[in-house]
Design a protein around this motif. Structure first.
Motif, mmCIF file in Angstrom:
data_model
loop_
_atom_site.group_PDB
_atom_site.id
_atom_site.type_symbol
_atom_site.label_atom_id
_atom_site.label_comp_id
_atom_site.label_asym_id
_atom_site.label_seq_id
_atom_site.Cartn_x
_atom_site.Cartn_y
_atom_site.Cartn_z
ATOM 1 N N GLU A 55 -0.978 25.192 4.465
ATOM 2 C CA GLU A 55 -0.538 25.725 3.177
ATOM 3 C C GLU A 55 -0.609 27.254 3.159
ATOM 4 O O GLU A 55 0.274 27.913 2.602
ATOM 5 C CB GLU A 55 -1.366 25.116 2.044
ATOM 6 N N ASP A 63 -0.199 29.219 5.754
ATOM 7 C CA ASP A 63 0.970 29.656 6.542
ATOM 8 C C ASP A 63 2.252 29.553 5.729
ATOM 9 O O ASP A 63 3.119 30.423 5.786
ATOM 10 C CB ASP A 63 1.138 28.765 7.792
ATOM 11 N N TYR A 64 2.355 28.472 4.975
ATOM 12 C CA TYR A 64 3.566 28.221 4.206
ATOM 13 C C TYR A 64 3.742 29.302 3.138
ATOM 14 O O TYR A 64 4.830 29.851 2.943
ATOM 15 C CB TYR A 64 3.444 26.834 3.574
ATOM 16 N N GLY A 120 0.805 -1.218 0.000
ATOM 17 C CA GLY A 120 0.000 0.000 0.000
ATOM 18 C C GLY A 120 0.836 1.265 0.000
ATOM 19 O O GLY A 120 0.403 2.300 0.479
ATOM 20 N N MET A 160 0.713 29.071 13.280
ATOM 21 C CA MET A 160 1.814 28.149 12.992
ATOM 22 C C MET A 160 1.948 27.093 14.099
ATOM 23 O O MET A 160 2.259 25.957 13.850
ATOM 24 C CB MET A 160 3.145 28.913 12.843
ATOM 25 N N ARG A 186 -3.302 15.700 5.396
ATOM 26 C CA ARG A 186 -4.453 16.499 4.959
ATOM 27 C C ARG A 186 -4.230 17.972 5.233
ATOM 28 O O ARG A 186 -4.426 18.815 4.377
ATOM 29 C CB ARG A 186 -5.728 16.003 5.641
ATOM 30 N N SER A 187 -3.758 18.306 6.467
ATOM 31 C CA SER A 187 -3.650 19.726 6.820
ATOM 32 C C SER A 187 -2.524 20.408 6.065
ATOM 33 O O SER A 187 -2.598 21.579 5.735
ATOM 34 C CB SER A 187 -3.466 19.892 8.320
ATOM 35 N N GLU A 188 -1.446 19.681 5.785
ATOM 36 C CA GLU A 188 -0.304 20.303 5.115
ATOM 37 C C GLU A 188 -0.351 20.104 3.600
ATOM 38 O O GLU A 188 0.449 20.686 2.871
ATOM 39 C CB GLU A 188 1.016 19.725 5.659
ATOM 40 N N GLY A 189 -1.262 19.245 3.130
ATOM 41 C CA GLY A 189 -1.343 19.018 1.692
ATOM 42 C C GLY A 189 -0.111 18.345 1.125
ATOM 43 O O GLY A 189 0.342 18.690 0.039
ATOM 44 N N ARG A 203 4.873 30.964 -7.802
ATOM 45 C CA ARG A 203 5.467 30.209 -6.698
ATOM 46 C C ARG A 203 4.575 30.291 -5.448
ATOM 47 O O ARG A 203 4.324 29.292 -4.783
ATOM 48 C CB ARG A 203 6.853 30.794 -6.418
ATOM 49 N N ALA A 207 2.403 12.647 -2.426
ATOM 50 C CA ALA A 207 3.352 11.534 -2.461
ATOM 51 C C ALA A 207 4.605 11.995 -3.193
ATOM 52 O O ALA A 207 4.519 12.685 -4.205
ATOM 53 C CB ALA A 207 2.736 10.331 -3.156
ATOM 54 N N ARG A 208 5.754 11.614 -2.686
ATOM 55 C CA ARG A 208 7.069 11.983 -3.197
ATOM 56 C C ARG A 208 7.417 13.459 -2.976
ATOM 57 O O ARG A 208 8.370 13.961 -3.563
ATOM 58 C CB ARG A 208 7.251 11.595 -4.672
ATOM 59 N N THR A 264 -6.013 24.488 3.210
ATOM 60 C CA THR A 264 -5.607 24.091 4.567
ATOM 61 C C THR A 264 -4.849 25.248 5.222
ATOM 62 O O THR A 264 -4.197 26.028 4.536
ATOM 63 C CB THR A 264 -4.664 22.866 4.549
ATOM 64 N N HIS A 294 6.664 20.963 5.612
ATOM 65 C CA HIS A 294 7.164 21.120 4.247
ATOM 66 C C HIS A 294 8.655 21.404 4.304
ATOM 67 O O HIS A 294 9.105 22.175 5.147
ATOM 68 C CB HIS A 294 6.487 22.313 3.564
ATOM 69 N N ALA A 295 9.429 20.807 3.414
ATOM 70 C CA ALA A 295 10.844 21.164 3.316
ATOM 71 C C ALA A 295 10.928 22.595 2.794
ATOM 72 O O ALA A 295 10.142 22.979 1.931
ATOM 73 C CB ALA A 295 11.555 20.216 2.372
ATOM 74 N N PRO A 296 11.845 23.379 3.336
ATOM 75 C CA PRO A 296 11.989 24.733 2.789
ATOM 76 C C PRO A 296 12.421 24.636 1.326
ATOM 77 O O PRO A 296 13.071 23.667 0.939
ATOM 78 C CB PRO A 296 13.100 25.349 3.640
ATOM 79 N N PRO A 297 12.050 25.638 0.499
ATOM 80 C CA PRO A 297 12.476 25.569 -0.903
ATOM 81 C C PRO A 297 14.002 25.433 -0.956
ATOM 82 O O PRO A 297 14.705 26.045 -0.158
ATOM 83 C CB PRO A 297 12.041 26.923 -1.476
ATOM 84 N N PHE A 311 7.353 7.467 5.622
ATOM 85 C CA PHE A 311 6.098 6.884 5.156
ATOM 86 C C PHE A 311 4.990 7.377 6.072
ATOM 87 O O PHE A 311 5.082 7.240 7.293
ATOM 88 C CB PHE A 311 6.178 5.354 5.204
ATOM 89 N N PHE A 353 6.495 9.062 1.192
ATOM 90 C CA PHE A 353 5.632 8.107 0.503
ATOM 91 C C PHE A 353 4.314 8.032 1.262
ATOM 92 O O PHE A 353 4.308 8.006 2.491
ATOM 93 C CB PHE A 353 6.256 6.712 0.476
ATOM 94 N N HIS A 354 3.230 7.989 0.529
ATOM 95 C CA HIS A 354 1.936 7.753 1.158
ATOM 96 C C HIS A 354 1.748 6.251 1.350
ATOM 97 O O HIS A 354 2.191 5.458 0.519
ATOM 98 C CB HIS A 354 0.799 8.269 0.282
ATOM 99 N N VAL A 355 1.065 5.899 2.424
ATOM 100 C CA VAL A 355 0.734 4.503 2.668
ATOM 101 C C VAL A 355 -0.776 4.405 2.822
ATOM 102 O O VAL A 355 -1.387 5.212 3.524
ATOM 103 C CB VAL A 355 1.450 3.996 3.941
#
Lengths: 504, 504
Positions: free
Chosen positions: A484, A486-487, A16, B1, B35-38, A443, B41-42, A481, B93-96, B26, B59-61
């Motif tokens: 997003e 905030d981001y 999965g 935040m 859901r909250s951060e959107g 962006r 996958a990848r 959300t 989220h990883a910073p750009p 994962f 990865f989504h599971v």
């Protein structure tokens, strides 16, 4: 070899794990096949089941989430093999990726010929290329641009690896915008005008690549776009036009694989872009194509020189396939309309089609110009009469009626979603808007969630030349959300120059 | 935040997934934070725990291998965060990846300056670059070669991101071979000669990049090579020389990350290669470096012109850091010695050092020439006397005694492993050996398992000019597993031209 085969038989387990565009397999590092075959972690392997096979990246597992006779498969691998619980798979070394030597040769000064392009694209479509291979191919095509014969070869290869549409009538018209200009959503309007006038325009559109929305994303907030080839053909036969997602009809499918990596790289390679644009048109059976190239300091095409080079490539490659083109360079200095993001742009499109008094004039003007060019190129009206005719079809409501019928035929009109979280960004001084940075605007709309979150994006309140007073809203961010939102805000705090103001 | 932070807190779960060089996480696709951060996958995300953080691919599971409040972490992620069972992590989220814009600009014609190189390499070392980013960087540096200031900038950045060795004595000598020539394992012999003569040569070597063995792989079959900086220093202070793996002493660590992707691409970019070679030498405190560039039709450097360009780059970049170099172009038309692969090459090295009568003469000659050049460059002997002196130190047994002492100091001499599976490949006609394809030979040795399987590789029985009769063995494949032997044989069946024979 037979002995190796039986050792490599494992019980398939559906883990999965979801990872679009690539298959993964998880094996215990102490399992027999890892030891006998010498599989390293992250090796490329081939998984086989009843005549089907898939190339996958291997991960070793040193915990008990798997038994040592199990192969844990990602969703992509599971589905491509058509597995059911209890099935047995075999795992072998992936054959060497022979076609990558063509890319390697090109990196060191070689060129790609017809046969080479065919091999590369066939392996790309068969998902044999890892992210590393795809990134190398796209980067090389940017660092050393494809020449014309290479673009033709790549276009042909892309056409040949997917489905093709054949139509009984002619001409088949189409239109394409070399993206990068936020909000430039003319396509649904052009299709409606042109189809209302009686031409045939089976439009397949892409989703956002490095942009916060593609036409398919926008149209999807108004009607279904994931149509099969048969369903698409039925819509076009009935209404003369459609606006569907190109990926779902399997025209030139390599494009969608390259898109995922382009998105991560955040750049487009011109050669693959030309091939990708034209291969979709050729595969769709188009005979006459108008291409919009917005030019501006912060969009994809930044100078007249770059626009001329792109226009030349597009026109000459199209000609090689017997497709007639008209290339139109347009003003790309600022976003078009008010919305940036799927649902926000859909609102602008509907406002123009319905002739609402506050509909964005710039979007309307661009759509009418391009629709006029389509009518002229296809010989439906005299040269010089295109724009006027297109405006009439829009003004008297024929285009809106046609749009409603197309949406209905595609599965029914929808109301675009509205974002639950919004925040206005205001001017910190008085001034005149001197410039808008389209790249940063795109962006921020992406960070807010577009195009994945259809209601997300940015709403622009000011245009170049507009006076602004301190505290007045410049744009409003929309997000689905709070995270997003905030981001996107966090990014804006570090990059305050989307709007450049000068003292009046 | 703050609200977002608490939503993103998850119980860390050690999944035991092994993937060297990159971290993975994962998450259940239906979990609150996805859901909250959107999170797609990848997506690239950042995982935090008590002031530490790591960038990971998500990865989504969609199965029950995870609970919805759990974050499943790969081994790399688990270890970098220093987690224990029951710890809680947050995912954002990883910073750009800001430094990638430097790479992007270069793809489109820009150049990298000192500050840019520093930012890129710092992010590479911090494992912020995904495979896509790394592949784009290396491909661009091959498609548009780095100029001299860029190579200097990159070298400096690579030196600065790792440890540095400082020595009280001078000169500190070193030697490097621009690989690609199978079996060219002169280093252990040169270190033994030079150290026996009284010079200081703290040699750090790499593992095989795109080759079936690096010096570190070969030496590891004879003695431990994974020494800490302190242990390495102790060996050098006692014996005047060492042969250790560069990666374990953390000199210029970006190299090992780039190596993994180079291996997948199966090519080396010249600029990063020069920076990578010299940054290790500079970080190791070397003052005088001899560089061996084998030239031949199927090795890394294929023409006199390419060798000259590489030699110029190496010499001028070295000079910018005050390092004196002598570049020696050597015959790269065929493999050196008999073995190709870690243990097989170790046997040749020992035969030369012990002065065995059937020791490979070509390996011996090359080692003596290069050792002589080191002695001359460092001013230890007069110009013109180097080779003679080196030969004496080898012939009278001083070099072999020194090698034994170095191996002892590194942790004790070992017997190289012997492969349990071998297969001879025989000539299908009579003839004279006209050429040997080093690239295909390396490939077949790798397919047989080298360098990961130390006993694996190929043993060469014939050299250019040798007469061959039908049925006579040309080479013998060695493998640790039957699967790998089969795989190498299967490749040979499709590529029969490693030895090119002509009728005498």
């Amino acid at each position: 070899m037979k002995g190796g085969q039986s050792l490599s038989a494992l019980r398939a387990r559906r883990l999965g794990v979801v990872a679009p565009g690539a298959a993964f397999v998880f094996l215990r590092s102490d399992c027999g096949v890892c030891r006998s075959e010498g599989f390293d972690a992250r090796a490329q392997v081939e998984i086989h089941h009843k005549g089907r096979s898939v190339t996958a990246t291997l991960f070793h597992v040193i915990s008990d989430i798997l038994e040592s006779d199990e192969a844990g498969l990602s969703e992509a691998a599971w589905q491509q093999l058509g597995l059911e619980q209890g099935d047995v798979v075999t795992v072998t070394h992936a054959p060497p990726l022979a076609s990558f030597s063509i890319v390697r040769r090109r990196v060191f000064g070689g060129r790609i010929d017809d046969e080479g392009a065919r091999e590369v694209i066939a392996d790309v479509v068969a998902q044999q290329y890892s992210d590393i291979h795809l990134a190398a191919f796209l980067t090389d095509c940017s660092a050393t641009p494809l020449d014309e014969p290479e673009m033709i070869a790549l276009t042909r290869a892309m056409v040949e690896t997917g489905d093709r549409l054949h139509w009984n009538q002619a001409p088949i018209v189409d239109k394409h915008c070399v993206g990068g200009l936020p909000g430039n959503r003319t396509t649904p309007i052009i299709v409606s005008i042109v189809a209302a006038f009686g031409l045939t325009m089976p439009k397949t559109s892409s989703r956002g690549i490095t942009s916060p929305a593609g036409t398919a994303d926008v149209m999807e907030t108004l009607a279904p776009v994931n149509l099969s080839l048969t369903a698409m053909r039925r819509v076009v036969e009935r209404e003369g036009g459609c606006i569907v997602w190109g990926g779902s009809v399997h025209l030139a499918p390599s494009d969608d694989i390259l898109i995922r990596v382009s998105r991560a790289l955040d750049f487009d390679a011109q050669g693959p872009m030309v091939a990708s644009v034209l291969s979709k048109k050729i595969a769709a059976g188009s005979t006459h194509v108008v291409i919009d190239i917005p030019v501006g300091p912060s969009v994809k095409v930044r100078s007249e020189k770059a626009a001329a080079s792109l226009a030349t490539s597009l026109a000459s490659v199209a000609q090689a396939f017997g497709v007639r083109t008209r290339i139109i360079k347009t003003d790309g200095r600022q976003p078009v309309g008010r919305g940036v993001g799927p649902a926000l742009e859909a609102r602008d499109v509907v406002a123009v089609l319905r002739g609402e008094p506050d509909a964005p004039q710039d979007l309307r003007d661009r759509a009418v110009t391009l629709a006029g060019a389509v009518l002229e190129l296809a010989g439906a009206v005299e040269a010089g009469k295109g724009t006027k005719t297109a405006r009439e079809v829009l003004d008297d409501g024929r285009a809106w009626k046609k749009f409603l019928r197309i949406a209905e035929a595609q599965g029914g009109l929808r109301e675009p979603p509205v974002a639950p979280h919004t925040r206005a960004v205001t001017a910190s001084t008085d001034g005149l808007v001197a410039a808008i940075d389209c790249r940063k605007l795109a962006r921020v709309a992406k960070l807010a969630g577009a195009p994945g979150a259809p209601a997300a994006g940015a709403e622009i309140h000011k245009r170049i030349g507009d006076p602004v007073t301190m505290g007045e809203p410049l744009l409003t961010l929309h997000a689905e959300t709070p995270g997003e939102l905030d981001y996107a805000i966090a990014f804006l705090l570090g990059e305050p120059d989307i709007f450049m103001l000068t003292t009046p």
